[in-house]
Design an enzyme around this catalytic site. Structure first.
Site, PDB file in Angstrom:
ATOM      1  CE  LYS B  45      -3.647   2.116   2.137  1.00  0.00           C
ATOM      2  NZ  LYS B  45      -5.258   2.262   1.419  1.00  0.00           N
ATOM      3  CG  ASN B 131      -0.777   6.061  -6.124  1.00  0.00           C
ATOM      4  OD1 ASN B 131      -0.947   6.643  -7.055  1.00  0.00           O
ATOM      5  ND2 ASN B 131      -1.139   5.564  -5.242  1.00  0.00           N
ATOM      6  CB  CYS B 134      -4.526   8.508  -5.822  1.00  0.00           C
ATOM      7  SG  CYS B 134      -4.909   6.979  -4.639  1.00  0.00           S
ATOM      8  CE  LYS B 172      -2.027   1.379  -9.568  1.00  0.00           C
ATOM      9  NZ  LYS B 172      -2.582   0.777  -8.292  1.00  0.00           N
ATOM     10  CB  THR B 200      -9.512   3.939  -8.998  1.00  0.00           C
ATOM     11  OG1 THR B 200      -8.937   4.886  -8.236  1.00  0.00           O
ATOM     12  CG2 THR B 200      -9.260   2.354  -8.366  1.00  0.00           C
ATOM     13  CB  CYS B 341     -35.590 -21.566 -30.732  1.00  0.00           C
ATOM     14  SG  CYS B 341     -36.897 -20.023 -30.411  1.00  0.00           S
ATOM     15  CB  CYS B 387     -28.921 -10.410 -41.206  1.00  0.00           C
ATOM     16  SG  CYS B 387     -27.853 -10.811 -39.638  1.00  0.00           S
ATOM     17  CB  CYS B 393     -30.200 -11.565 -32.745  1.00  0.00           C
ATOM     18  SG  CYS B 393     -28.723 -11.970 -33.684  1.00  0.00           S
ATOM     19  CB  CYS B 397     -29.913 -15.425 -27.539  1.00  0.00           C
ATOM     20  SG  CYS B 397     -30.398 -17.245 -27.548  1.00  0.00           S
TER      21      CYS B 397
END
Lengths: 492, 428
Positions: B45, B131, B134, B172, B200, B341, B387, B393, B397
C-alpha cells in the site's frame, strides 16, 4: 433366489425408460448460472457437512470461471468417488442441507448436480486429474473389500506413494456402488468407471477372492505391512417368522443386486410386491419394483410414519412412483400356496406406547396378497467372519469393529478399518471419508512423514485452528500437488 | 504444467499474480497471508507522509444478484508511518525471498523521492511503483492523478526517481486522462523500467434517494471516489492494449483493472501484460482466490499447448487495428438453432426496435422447444438479406448455443475505408 413363478413384466424399451436417470445432467450454461449463485462462503458449512471434506466453494468457483478440469481435481482429490457421490449422496441432509442460503429461506446451491457436472466433464473426456507420485515408498498394504471404503483408502494410499492390493469377494469391484444403488440414481457403469480411475493410480484389484477361503488372513498379514478392512455389512436380517423359506421371498438387497447384474428386461418382479421395513433400501426396492412393472407395491413398516428411517425425499419419491405405505403393521406369517410360492402376508396392527415400546394389538390381524416379498429390515454385522479371521480384533457390542475414528486404527496396530463394518452402516460418502482417514492413519503408522495438515486460513490467522469438515481440514488440490512435486523433485 | 513464472523488468515472480497496492496490501500480516495463499507478488500500500482517513470509505454497485460488480473508494495512501511500513517490508521480504515485493511510493519533493527510494531499496523491495494515479484526496495536494494527468510532471518526477533508483521502477498510470499513451510515453522518456495500469476511475457509484447523499457517506457528504472491480475491465483492457501496441512505449506492463478470474488474467496477458495486479476481488473473497487464478491459468495454457505465460503474452495485441483498416467487405449473419429456441422472442424485439429489423416472427410449424407448448405462438426467423451481422440478437439470446454468428463468403476482395474512399473518388 427363489422366484419360480415370477417373470419380467415389461419389454426392454419400456423398462429402460422407467429405470432411466431421475436427475438429468446440467448443461454448461445451467451449471454456470447455478455456480454463480454460490456465495463462496469463507469457512463454508457445506465443507463441514461433507464427510470427505471437499472444498465445495472452491470447486463451484472453478465451474463459474470455466476451469472445469481444476474443479474436478478439487473434488476428486478430496473424494475419489466424487462422481458417484454426486449422484447418490443424500445432499439434502449433508452439504446442501448446510448451505447458508437455506437459512435465508432460499434454495440451496445444487452442489450434487454441480459436482456431477464437473466430474462428468473429466470422465467423458477420459482425463485423469489425479496422479500418484513417481517415488514409491516400498510399503505394501492389503485392502479387504473393493467397496467405497476400500477404494477411498486405496486411492489415498496410492497417492501417498504406497503399493496397494485390494481383495474383493465378488466378481466385480465397487461394492454397493456397483451392486446396490437404485438404478435410476446411478448405473453400475459409473461405479466401474471410478474403479478404473483407482486402478490407474496404481492400485491392483483382485476380484473373486475371498479372504479366509481363497487366501488366509494370516498370509495377508505376513505379506503386507498393514491391512485395511472395508468389508461392509453382511446378509439381510431374517424376519424370524414362519414362511421365510417360500419361493418369492428374498432380501431387498439381493433383488437390487439382480437388477444390477442382469439386463433390466430380464429381471423378474412380482405383480403384488410387499417390502418389509422402511429404510432407504426399502424405498430403493419398492420404487424399482414399481418401475420394473409391479402392479401393486406396498411398504409395510411396524412403526409410525414419523419414525421411519428413510429420508423424507426418498419417501416422497416412492409415493410419486405409486407405492403404498402401511404404517404400524408387523408381519407375523408369510403364507404360501401348495407349490411353495408365497401368496400373502399376514400382518398384525401395532401401536407405540408412550414409553416408545411397540405393542401388537390382539385381534387386528389381516392378510394382504403378495407374490413377492422383499425383506429390508437391516443387514447383519460381520462379526462371525471378523472373529474367525482376526480372533484378536476387538468388536463393540453391536458387532462392529472398534477403531480410532481419526486414524481408523483397530485394537490390532497394523489393522485399520472403515466404512459400514466399522460405523455400523452409513452413507457411501462416510465410507469414502473413513477410508481416506484410515489411509492417512496407515501412512503415519508406517512411519512415513506426517501428511501436512491442510489448513484453511481462519480469522485466527493462518496458524489458527483448522476449520472444515470432520477431517483435519478440507483437502485442497494444489496442496496435494505441492506435496507430490516437492517429493518428486527432491528424490527424482 | 505450463511455466507460470515471470520476469517483469528484472523482478522475478513464481506466478504473474500480484496483490495491487491497496487495502489488502496494507500490512506485513496481510502480505504474509497473501504469500501463504500462493500470490506471486505484493505491491505494498502506497507509502508517503502519513495521512488521516475518513469513515466510511467504500461503495459499490450491484447488478442483478451480483454484489460489487463495480466498487469505489475514497481511502487514501497508507495511514501508517514510513518507518513502520519499511520495517515490515524488510521483515516480509526476509520470510518470502522468492516472491516479488514492490514498494508503492507517493511523495512531493525531489529530496523526498530520493529518500523514500533509498529506504525502499534498503528494506529489500524488489521494485518501486510510483503512484501517479489516485483520483481522490491526494490529487488535491498535487499528487496522485494530478501528476498522472500531466505528462510533463510525470517526466520530471520519473527523472528524479531514476537519479536515485537502482531497482526497477514502475510508473502506475491513471485512466482519468484523454490518452493514456501520452502519460506512458512520458514515463518511458524519463527512463521508467515499466508501467502499470490502470489506477481507479473517477466516479460516483450511487445516490441515496431518501437523503440525496451519495455513497460512501461521510457525515452528510461524499466525495469523488476511485472506481474499480469487474465493471472496469473493458476500459483497462483497452488502455493496456493501446500501451502495448505503441512503438514508442515498449515497456513491460503490469495489468490492473477488474481482474477476478483466470480468464480475465489470460485476456490481460494476451493484450500485452506481463504481471497482473488484483485488489477488489481479494477485498470481496480473500486471498484464497489465487488458487483458481493459478490453477485455471495453468490448465488453460496446458489445454492450448502453450508452455508459458511468456508465450501467451501479446498474442491479441495486433488483433486490434484502427477502425479504418477493418475489412468493409467481411460479412457475418445470425443463425438460429431451432432445437434450442425457447420462443422468448427477445432477439426479435431487440432487432426490430434496437437494430436493423432483420428478425421477423413466423408460425412455428413444429420448430423450437417453447412454441409447441403455446399453440400459435410465433418463433423468430432471420431475414438474411437485411441482417448486417451486428451480434445484437446473439448477445440478448438467453440460451447458450441457440443463436450463432456465421461468417459468409461474399466473394468480394478486402476493402478498407481508405480503399473505399479512393474508389469513391475514382468513380466520381
Amino acid at each position: 433366489m427363489q422366484r419360480m413363478n415370477l417373470s419380467a413384466k415389461l419389454p426392454a424399451q419400456a423398462v429402460a425408460e422407467k429405470m432411466g436417470e431421475l436427475q438429468t445432467p446440467y448443461t454448461p450454461q445451467e451449471a454456470s448460472v447455478e455456480a454463480s449463485r454460490c456465495l463462496f462462503c469463507f469457512d463454508a458449512p457445506c465443507i463441514m457437512a461433507c464427510p470427505t471434506g471437499i472444498d465445495i466453494p472452491s470447486f463451484i468457483k472453478k465451474i463459474e470461471t470455466g476451469n472445469i478440469v481444476g474443479s474436478a481435481r478439487t473434488i476428486l482429490s478430496a473424494n475419489i468417488l466424487g462422481a458417484s457421490c454426486a449422484r447418490v449422496c443424500p445432499t439434502e441432509v449433508l452439504c446442501e442441507g448446510a448451505c447458508v442460503l437455506v437459512d435465508r429461506q432460499r434454495d440451496p446451491i445444487k452442489i450434487g448436480r454441480l459436482q456431477r457436472f464437473a466430474t462428468d466433464y473429466v470422465y467423458e473426456r477420459g482425463l485423469d486429474v489425479l496422479k500418484s507420485p513417481v517415488r514409491k515408498s516400498g510399503k505394501r498394504i492389503a485392502v479387504i473389500g473393493a467397496g467405497p471404503a476400500g477404494l477411498g483408502c486405496a486411492a489415498e494410499l496410492a497417492q501417498l506413494g504406497h503399493s496397494v492390493v485390494i481383495f474383493e469377494r465378488k466378481p466385480w469391484p465397487g461394492g454397493l456402488n456397483t451392486y446396490g444403488i437404485a438404478y435410476y440414481k446411478m448405473k453400475p457403469e459409473i461405479s466401474l468407471r471410478e474403479v478404473a480411475t483407482v486402478e490407474r493410480l496404481g492400485v491392483e484389484i483382485r476380484c473373486g477372492i475371498e479372504v479366509g477361503r481363497d487366501i488366509s488372513a494370516t498370509r495377508l498379514q505376513q505379506e503386507f505391512e498393514a491391512l485395511f478392512i472395508g468389508i461392509g455389512l453382511g446378509e439381510g436380517q431374517a424376519l424370524r417368522i414362519p414362511g421365510e423359506q417360500l419361493h418369492g421371498v428374498s432380501d431387498a438387497l439381493d433383488f437390487i443386486e439382480e437388477i444390477h447384474s442382469h439386463p433390466l428386461h430380464e429381471v423378474a418382479v412380482g405383480n403384488s410386491v410387499i417390502v418389509i421395513g422402511c429404510g432407504n433400501t426399502a424405498i430403493d426396492a419398492v420404487t424399482q419394483a414399481k418401475r420394473l412393472g409391479a402392479a401393486k407395491a406396498i411398504v409395510a413398516y411396524r412403526r409410525s410414519e414419523t419414525e421411519m428411517p428413510a429420508y423424507h425425499f426418498e419417501y416422497e419419491l416412492a409415493q410419486r412412483d405409486g407405492a403404498t405405505f402401511y404404517f404400524n403393521v408387523a408381519p407375523i406369517e408369510l403364507i404360501g400356496d401348495e407349490a411353495g410360492q408365497v401368496c400373502a402376508v399376514k400382518f398384525v396392527r401395532t401401536e407405540t406406547s408412550k414409553k416408545g415400546e411397540l405393542k401388537l394389538i390382539p385381534g387386528s390381524e389381516f392378510t394382504e396378497p403378495a407374490d413377492m416379498v422383499l425383506k429390508a429390515v437391516g443387514q447383519s454385522k460381520q462379526s462371525a467372519w471378523l472373529t474367525q479371521n482376526f480372533p484378536a480384533l476387538r468388536l463393540d457390542q453391536r458387532g462392529v469393529i472398534e477403531r480410532n475414528p481419526a486414524t481408523g486404527q483397530t485394537s490390532i496396530p497394523h489393522l485399520f478399518a472403515g466404512g459400514d463394518c466399522a460405523n455400523g452402516g452409513r452413507e457411501v460418502v462416510n465410507a469414502v471419508g473413513e477410508g481416506k482417514k484410515a489411509a492417512r492413519g496407515i501412512h503415519a503408522y508406517l512411519g512415513q512423514s506426517n501428511m501436512p495438515v491442510a489448513r484453511q486460513p481462519s480469522r485466527l490467522g493462518v496458524n489458527g485452528e483448522p476449520s472444515g469438515s470432520g477431517l483435519e481440514a478440507p483437502i485442497r488440490a494444489h496442496e496435494l500437488e505441492k506435496l507430490y512435486f516437492s517429493e518428486a523433485e527432491q528424490h527424482g | 504444467m505450463a511455466d507460470l513464472s515471470i520476469d517483469f523488468a528484472g523482478i522475478r515472480s513464481p506466478n504473474p499474480f500480484w496483490i495491487a497496492s491497496g487495502p489488502p496490501s496494507n500490512t506485513a500480516y496481510q502480505a504474509h497471508r497473501a504469500f501463504e495463499a500462493g500470490w506471486g507478488g505484493v505491491v505494498w500500500k502506497t507509502i508517503g507522509e502519513p495521512i488521516v482517513n475518513v469513515s466510511s470509505r467504500y461503495s459499490g454497485i450491484d447488478i442483478g444478484g451480483t454484489r460489487m460488480a463495480g466498487f469505489n473508494n475514497i481511502e487514501l495512501i497508507s495511514d501508517r508511518s514510513p518507518q513502520t511500513n519499511f520495517r515490515e517490508i524488510a521483515e516480509t521480504k526476509k520470510l518470502w525471498p522468492d516472491r516479488a515485493l514492490i514498494a508503492s511510493l507517493m511523495v512531493e519533493t525531489r529530496e523526498d523521492w530520493h529518500d523514500f527510494i533509498k529506504r525502499s531499496e534498503d528494506a529489500g523491495a524488489d521494485g518501486i511503483e510510483l503512484n501517479f494515479g489516485c483520483p481522490h484526496g491526494m490529487c488535491e495536494r498535487g499528487m496522485g492523478s494530478a501528476v498522472g494527468q500531466n505528462p510533463g510532471v510525470i517526466e520530471t518526477i520519473v527523472g528524479w526517481v531514476m537519479e536515485a533508483a537502482r531497482k526497477p521502477v514502475i510508473a502506475k498510470l491513471t485512466p482519468n486522462i484523454t490518452d493514456i499513451t501520452t502519460a506512458a510515453r512520458a514515463a518511458k522518456r524519463a527512463g521508467a523500467d515499466a508501467i502499470s495500469l490502470i489506477n481507479t476511475i473517477n466516479s460516483i457509484t450511487q445516490v441515496n434517494l431518501d437523503t440525496w447523499v451519495p455513497e460512501p457517506f461521510v457525515g452528510g457528504f461524499s466525495s469523488h471516489g476511485g472506481y474499480c472491480g469487474p465493471a472496469v475491465k473493458p476500459i483497462a483492457l483497452q488502455m493496456v492494449q493501446a500501451c502495448a501496441d505503441d512503438p514508442e512505449i515498449q515497456l513491460p506492463i503490469s495489468g490492473i483493472g477488474g481482474i477476478a478470474s483466470w480468464r480475465d488474467a489470460a485476456e490481460f496477458i494476451a493484450l500485452g501484460s506481463t504481471s497482473l495486479q488484483v485488489c477488489t476481488a481479494v477485498m470481496h473473497y480473500g486471498f484464497r482466490i489465487v488458487e483458481d487464478l493459478i490453477d485455471g491459468l495453468g490448465n488453460y495454457l496446458d489445454s492450448k499447448s502453450i508452455c508459458s505465460v511468456d508465450s501467451l503474452r501479446g498474442r491479441a495485441v495486433s488483433r486490434i487495428k484502427e477502425w479504418k483498416y477493418l475489412d468493409l467487405n467481411y460479412k457475418r449473419i445470425a443463425r438460429i438453432n431451432y432445437d434450442r429456441c425457447i420462443g422468448c422472442n427477445l432477439c426479435h424485439i431487440a432487432c426490430e426496435d434496437g437494430a436493423h429489423q432483420a428478425i421477423r416472427l413466423i408460425a412455428p410449424n413444429g420448430l423450437g422447444l417453447g412454441p409447441g407448448r403455446v399453440p400459435g405462438k410465433p418463433i423468430p426467423e432471420i431475414v438474411e438479406e437485411s441482417c448486417v451481422g451486428c451480434n445484437l440478437c446473439a448477445l440478448v439470446c438467453p440460451v447458450q448455443g441457440c443463436i450463432s454468428m456465421l461468417s459468409v463468403e461474399t466473394g468480394r476482395n478486402t476493402l478498407s475505408w481508405d480503399d473505399y474512399q479512393e474508389k469513391s473518388r475514382g468513380a466520381s
